[in-house]
Design a protein around this motif. Sequence first.
Motif, PDB file in Angstrom:
ATOM      1  N   ARG A  56       0.831  -1.214   0.000  1.00 35.05           N
ATOM      2  CA  ARG A  56       0.000   0.000   0.000  1.00 35.05           C
ATOM      3  C   ARG A  56       0.864   1.261   0.000  1.00 35.05           C
ATOM      4  O   ARG A  56       0.612   2.199  -0.757  1.00 35.05           O
ATOM      5  CB  ARG A  56      -0.930  -0.007   1.205  1.00 35.05           C
ATOM      6  N   HIS A  57       1.853   1.301   0.852  1.00 33.92           N
ATOM      7  CA  HIS A  57       2.717   2.480   0.934  1.00 33.92           C
ATOM      8  C   HIS A  57       3.431   2.736  -0.393  1.00 33.92           C
ATOM      9  O   HIS A  57       3.505   3.872  -0.864  1.00 33.92           O
ATOM     10  CB  HIS A  57       3.738   2.300   2.059  1.00 33.92           C
ATOM     11  N   HIS A  58       3.937   1.691  -1.001  1.00 32.91           N
ATOM     12  CA  HIS A  58       4.649   1.852  -2.280  1.00 32.91           C
ATOM     13  C   HIS A  58       3.695   2.331  -3.377  1.00 32.91           C
ATOM     14  O   HIS A  58       4.068   3.173  -4.199  1.00 32.91           O
ATOM     15  CB  HIS A  58       5.320   0.538  -2.686  1.00 32.91           C
ATOM     16  N   ALA A  59       2.475   1.803  -3.388  1.00 28.97           N
ATOM     17  CA  ALA A  59       1.499   2.231  -4.391  1.00 28.97           C
ATOM     18  C   ALA A  59       1.228   3.728  -4.277  1.00 28.97           C
ATOM     19  O   ALA A  59       1.227   4.448  -5.289  1.00 28.97           O
ATOM     20  CB  ALA A  59       0.194   1.444  -4.222  1.00 28.97           C
ATOM     21  N   VAL A  60       1.039   4.199  -3.065  1.00 31.19           N
ATOM     22  CA  VAL A  60       0.744   5.620  -2.851  1.00 31.19           C
ATOM     23  C   VAL A  60       1.971   6.486  -3.120  1.00 31.19           C
ATOM     24  O   VAL A  60       1.896   7.486  -3.836  1.00 31.19           O
ATOM     25  CB  VAL A  60       0.226   5.852  -1.409  1.00 31.19           C
ATOM     26  N   SER A  61       3.104   6.098  -2.586  1.00 37.18           N
ATOM     27  CA  SER A  61       4.289   6.957  -2.714  1.00 37.18           C
ATOM     28  C   SER A  61       4.876   6.979  -4.125  1.00 37.18           C
ATOM     29  O   SER A  61       5.537   7.938  -4.492  1.00 37.18           O
ATOM     30  CB  SER A  61       5.362   6.555  -1.701  1.00 37.18           C
ATOM     31  N   HIS A  62       4.604   5.945  -4.927  1.00 38.35           N
ATOM     32  CA  HIS A  62       5.140   5.920  -6.291  1.00 38.35           C
ATOM     33  C   HIS A  62       4.056   6.084  -7.360  1.00 38.35           C
ATOM     34  O   HIS A  62       4.355   6.057  -8.549  1.00 38.35           O
ATOM     35  CB  HIS A  62       5.912   4.620  -6.529  1.00 38.35           C
ATOM     36  N   GLY A  63       2.795   6.209  -6.944  1.00 38.50           N
ATOM     37  CA  GLY A  63       1.712   6.426  -7.890  1.00 38.50           C
ATOM     38  C   GLY A  63       1.516   5.264  -8.852  1.00 38.50           C
ATOM     39  O   GLY A  63       1.226   5.480 -10.026  1.00 38.50           O
ATOM     40  N   ARG A  64       1.685   4.040  -8.358  1.00 40.48           N
ATOM     41  CA  ARG A  64       1.580   2.846  -9.211  1.00 40.48           C
ATOM     42  C   ARG A  64       0.702   1.807  -8.545  1.00 40.48           C
ATOM     43  O   ARG A  64       0.554   1.797  -7.342  1.00 40.48           O
ATOM     44  CB  ARG A  64       2.969   2.239  -9.416  1.00 40.48           C
ATOM     45  N   TRP A  65       0.158   0.911  -9.357  1.00 42.26           N
ATOM     46  CA  TRP A  65      -0.538  -0.244  -8.817  1.00 42.26           C
ATOM     47  C   TRP A  65       0.496  -1.172  -8.208  1.00 42.26           C
ATOM     48  O   TRP A  65       1.574  -1.368  -8.770  1.00 42.26           O
ATOM     49  CB  TRP A  65      -1.261  -1.005  -9.922  1.00 42.26           C
ATOM     50  N   VAL A  66       0.166  -1.749  -7.067  1.00 39.68           N
ATOM     51  CA  VAL A  66       1.026  -2.749  -6.440  1.00 39.68           C
ATOM     52  C   VAL A  66       0.154  -3.938  -6.058  1.00 39.68           C
ATOM     53  O   VAL A  66      -0.946  -3.771  -5.526  1.00 39.68           O
ATOM     54  CB  VAL A  66       1.775  -2.188  -5.209  1.00 39.68           C
ATOM     55  N   VAL A  67       0.650  -5.119  -6.363  1.00 37.94           N
ATOM     56  CA  VAL A  67      -0.077  -6.355  -6.125  1.00 37.94           C
ATOM     57  C   VAL A  67       0.715  -7.224  -5.159  1.00 37.94           C
ATOM     58  O   VAL A  67       1.940  -7.267  -5.219  1.00 37.94           O
ATOM     59  CB  VAL A  67      -0.299  -7.120  -7.458  1.00 37.94           C
ATOM     60  N   ILE A  68      -0.005  -7.913  -4.288  1.00 35.83           N
ATOM     61  CA  ILE A  68       0.585  -8.969  -3.478  1.00 35.83           C
ATOM     62  C   ILE A  68      -0.236 -10.218  -3.789  1.00 35.83           C
ATOM     63  O   ILE A  68      -1.466 -10.201  -3.714  1.00 35.83           O
ATOM     64  CB  ILE A  68       0.605  -8.635  -1.967  1.00 35.83           C
ATOM     65  N   CYS A  69       0.449 -11.283  -4.203  1.00 36.64           N
ATOM     66  CA  CYS A  69      -0.275 -12.486  -4.611  1.00 36.64           C
ATOM     67  C   CYS A  69       0.439 -13.743  -4.111  1.00 36.64           C
ATOM     68  O   CYS A  69       1.641 -13.738  -3.889  1.00 36.64           O
ATOM     69  CB  CYS A  69      -0.399 -12.548  -6.131  1.00 36.64           C
ATOM     70  N   PRO A  70      -0.342 -14.827  -3.963  1.00 36.57           N
ATOM     71  CA  PRO A  70       0.297 -16.106  -3.631  1.00 36.57           C
ATOM     72  C   PRO A  70       1.049 -16.614  -4.861  1.00 36.57           C
ATOM     73  O   PRO A  70       0.612 -16.420  -5.992  1.00 36.57           O
ATOM     74  CB  PRO A  70      -0.885 -17.016  -3.278  1.00 36.57           C
ATOM     75  N   VAL A  71       2.177 -17.244  -4.644  1.00 34.06           N
ATOM     76  CA  VAL A  71       3.030 -17.707  -5.735  1.00 34.06           C
ATOM     77  C   VAL A  71       2.600 -19.108  -6.174  1.00 34.06           C
ATOM     78  O   VAL A  71       2.284 -19.963  -5.338  1.00 34.06           O
ATOM     79  CB  VAL A  71       4.511 -17.702  -5.289  1.00 34.06           C
TER      80      VAL A  71
END
Length: 187
Positions: A56-71
């Motif tokens: 979440r922090h990276h998405a907001v601070s870099h203005g990008r979508w960020v995903v966390i997914c099971p591998v």
Amino acid sequence: MHGKYQHGVTLLEALIALVLMALLVSGAVSSVSSLLARHRLITFQHDIYHALILARHHAVSHGRWVVICPVSDQGGCALPKGDWNRGWRVFETTGSYDCKIESTGLCSHGGRVLLEHGPVHGEFRVEVNSHLARRARFNAMGFSHGYNGRITVCSRQSGSSLGLVVAQSGRVRKARADEVLPCNSGH
């Protein structure tokens, strides 16, 4: 005539003292053991919490979508749903919601891998509800529309569990007792 007082302890007194000390030590060891098991569970819950907050922090601070997914077994995201116990990956994306690693730190679509967590240690188990079975995704505003839900970490050793809740607003918090998912011990 013998001295006025005899000094020392009898064999019976010594045995009673040893039994009492053994009981005290065994109780202390049991308490320390359960305390350590609880601490390991809290630490593991914090690992998942950290991954979600990082995303979440990276998405907001870099203005990008960020995903966390099971591998998945193939190295990408486990789609349409996956087993978080195989590990998870946090990565930037511009539209592709899968991340097969092409080179060190980069996904095949060019997004950066921010965090990689390997398979879950056998002492623990991760349970998620259907909303998070595929992934959690945070937009540039930090929202997680459609990817809200609950994650529970279960301790096989102690039988206890702790949960996290991901809101549509993107906020991640500890779950109340009534929000913790049941632990499926059949896996």
